[in-house]
Design a protein around this motif. Sequence first.
Motif: not given
Length: 87
Positions: A1-17
């Motif tokens: 489902m790609g949840l891990l890449s989404l999770l890491i991608g959100d953290m790499a953007e350093v935003g609210w998500p």
Amino acid sequence: MGLLSLLIGDMAEVGWPGQFDLDFLCMLGLSGTWVAWRHHFSPAGLGLALLAAFGGSLFLSLYLLIESIRLEGNTKALLLGPDRAAR
């Protein structure tokens, strides 16, 4: 489902998500570690820790409710475990 890449991608953007994801991961890790510590890292405690880490707040709220009823509201025993609270 790609949840891990989404999770890491959100953290790499350093935003609210990403901040939410990091806070949630810390809460899951801390609750799992606390449950394992409370049970002296026994096999049952490690199993409950896995449930805490993957079950999140649903597991933790049920765990705390059942333990508080079992310990008759003794907050010290609830937080430390019955063995450590008796010392």
